[in-house]
Scaffold this motif. Sequence first.
Motif, PDB file in Angstrom:
ATOM      1  N   PRO A 226       0.790  -1.231   0.000  1.00 34.81           N
ATOM      2  CA  PRO A 226       0.000   0.000   0.000  1.00 34.81           C
ATOM      3  C   PRO A 226       0.820   1.278   0.000  1.00 34.81           C
ATOM      4  O   PRO A 226       0.386   2.297  -0.541  1.00 34.81           O
ATOM      5  N   GLY A 227       2.017   1.265   0.616  1.00 29.10           N
ATOM      6  CA  GLY A 227       2.811   2.485   0.679  1.00 29.10           C
ATOM      7  C   GLY A 227       2.081   3.586   1.418  1.00 29.10           C
ATOM      8  O   GLY A 227       1.300   3.338   2.345  1.00 29.10           O
ATOM      9  N   GLU A 228       2.308   4.845   1.009  1.00 25.36           N
ATOM     10  CA  GLU A 228       1.645   5.995   1.603  1.00 25.36           C
ATOM     11  C   GLU A 228       0.947   6.804   0.519  1.00 25.36           C
ATOM     12  O   GLU A 228       1.382   6.822  -0.635  1.00 25.36           O
ATOM     13  N   GLN A 229      -0.116   7.466   0.886  1.00 28.63           N
ATOM     14  CA  GLN A 229      -0.892   8.285  -0.035  1.00 28.63           C
ATOM     15  C   GLN A 229      -0.989   9.698   0.514  1.00 28.63           C
ATOM     16  O   GLN A 229      -1.280   9.909   1.686  1.00 28.63           O
ATOM     17  N   ASP A 230      -0.733  10.683  -0.346  1.00 28.85           N
ATOM     18  CA  ASP A 230      -0.880  12.079   0.047  1.00 28.85           C
ATOM     19  C   ASP A 230      -2.355  12.456   0.086  1.00 28.85           C
ATOM     20  O   ASP A 230      -3.130  12.095  -0.812  1.00 28.85           O
ATOM     21  N   VAL A 231      -2.734  13.159   1.118  1.00 30.23           N
ATOM     22  CA  VAL A 231      -4.071  13.753   1.214  1.00 30.23           C
ATOM     23  C   VAL A 231      -3.860  15.256   1.285  1.00 30.23           C
ATOM     24  O   VAL A 231      -3.198  15.757   2.202  1.00 30.23           O
ATOM     25  N   THR A 232      -4.383  15.981   0.300  1.00 31.52           N
ATOM     26  CA  THR A 232      -4.126  17.418   0.231  1.00 31.52           C
ATOM     27  C   THR A 232      -5.424  18.195   0.135  1.00 31.52           C
ATOM     28  O   THR A 232      -6.424  17.714  -0.417  1.00 31.52           O
ATOM     29  N   VAL A 233      -5.395  19.385   0.690  1.00 38.93           N
ATOM     30  CA  VAL A 233      -6.509  20.325   0.601  1.00 38.93           C
ATOM     31  C   VAL A 233      -5.923  21.678   0.244  1.00 38.93           C
ATOM     32  O   VAL A 233      -4.953  22.127   0.862  1.00 38.93           O
ATOM     33  N   THR A 234      -6.485  22.335  -0.762  1.00 40.62           N
ATOM     34  CA  THR A 234      -6.046  23.670  -1.151  1.00 40.62           C
ATOM     35  C   THR A 234      -7.078  24.683  -0.684  1.00 40.62           C
ATOM     36  O   THR A 234      -8.264  24.587  -1.035  1.00 40.62           O
ATOM     37  N   LEU A 235      -6.634  25.627   0.127  1.00 36.66           N
ATOM     38  CA  LEU A 235      -7.507  26.684   0.644  1.00 36.66           C
ATOM     39  C   LEU A 235      -7.073  28.036   0.083  1.00 36.66           C
ATOM     40  O   LEU A 235      -5.878  28.320  -0.005  1.00 36.66           O
ATOM     41  N   THR A 236      -8.044  28.843  -0.283  1.00 41.21           N
ATOM     42  CA  THR A 236      -7.782  30.211  -0.745  1.00 41.21           C
ATOM     43  C   THR A 236      -8.299  31.181   0.310  1.00 41.21           C
ATOM     44  O   THR A 236      -9.489  31.159   0.654  1.00 41.21           O
ATOM     45  N   PHE A 237      -7.401  31.990   0.829  1.00 43.80           N
ATOM     46  CA  PHE A 237      -7.718  32.938   1.897  1.00 43.80           C
ATOM     47  C   PHE A 237      -7.663  34.363   1.350  1.00 43.80           C
ATOM     48  O   PHE A 237      -6.833  34.676   0.491  1.00 43.80           O
ATOM     49  N   ARG A 238      -8.532  35.212   1.894  1.00 40.55           N
ATOM     50  CA  ARG A 238      -8.397  36.644   1.687  1.00 40.55           C
ATOM     51  C   ARG A 238      -8.259  37.300   3.059  1.00 40.55           C
ATOM     52  O   ARG A 238      -9.148  37.215   3.893  1.00 40.55           O
ATOM     53  N   PHE A 239      -7.094  37.902   3.262  1.00 39.51           N
ATOM     54  CA  PHE A 239      -6.785  38.572   4.534  1.00 39.51           C
ATOM     55  C   PHE A 239      -6.942  40.078   4.359  1.00 39.51           C
ATOM     56  O   PHE A 239      -6.661  40.636   3.277  1.00 39.51           O
ATOM     57  N   LEU A 240      -7.354  40.729   5.429  1.00 47.18           N
ATOM     58  CA  LEU A 240      -7.385  42.186   5.464  1.00 47.18           C
ATOM     59  C   LEU A 240      -6.159  42.662   6.235  1.00 47.18           C
ATOM     60  O   LEU A 240      -5.950  42.293   7.389  1.00 47.18           O
ATOM     61  N   LEU A 241      -5.342  43.458   5.582  1.00 45.18           N
ATOM     62  CA  LEU A 241      -4.139  44.028   6.207  1.00 45.18           C
ATOM     63  C   LEU A 241      -4.376  45.516   6.469  1.00 45.18           C
ATOM     64  O   LEU A 241      -5.002  46.211   5.681  1.00 45.18           O
ATOM     65  N   LYS A 242      -3.850  45.984   7.598  1.00 45.68           N
ATOM     66  CA  LYS A 242      -3.946  47.419   7.932  1.00 45.68           C
ATOM     67  C   LYS A 242      -2.599  47.923   8.421  1.00 45.68           C
ATOM     68  O   LYS A 242      -1.764  47.161   8.859  1.00 45.68           O
TER      69      LYS A 242
END
Length: 242
Positions: A226-242
Amino acid sequence: MRSLLMVSAGVAMLGLTAPAAAQNMPAPMHMMPHDGTLLTVVAEGRTTRTPDLATIRAGVTTQAATAAEALAQNSTRMERVLAALRRAGVAERDIQTASIQLNPQYRYQENEPPVITGYQAVNMVSVRFRDVAKSGSILDVLVREGANNINGPSLSLDDPAAALDEARRDAVARAAARAQLYASAAGLSVDRIVSISETMEGAGPQPPMMVSARAQSESADTAIVPGEQDVTVTLTFRFLLK
């Protein structure tokens, strides 16, 4: 006046004015902050797991002079294959008919119409093995019982929920660290997260390997690692900078 700072694929765009921000960010204006700078960060969270589910397609291909004979031979051999799966402890819910085909076989000669020389019957089932370590030895049994058409395995996680949550936490941490980095470089500070969106990858089955019936029949014990399997999640964030 607000401005936009967008980071994507390692490129930062600083100091965009409000019209430029409106052009590049199609979000409704009522969702935009009244002041500050927007930073968009795309972060991939990742973790690894050992697959615990193997899915294999196994079946029988037969040929005979008539369609009825091809189907009859196929049915007899397929019953032996299904019986072997049940004796091996594979649950009924993990055995599903994948396809049944009956095709005429032709002889082609130049300047003559094709002539039917016989028929080929194919019956395939999709089998899920919840004990990956035992799936190879079961394949050997299937071949001895008449299976001559095997594709797989596709390795996956039976329940990827915990792994996905771990990948999500990793993505959040990466995004927060990157936002702090860009804010500090721009002489600003992170005020809050404006929005988050998610794209999942790597939680489903991996591409199958091809397993030939000839190799199976000559093997004392087919090994599936079986080896290993990558589990990935891509998140897109919008941050407010001041």
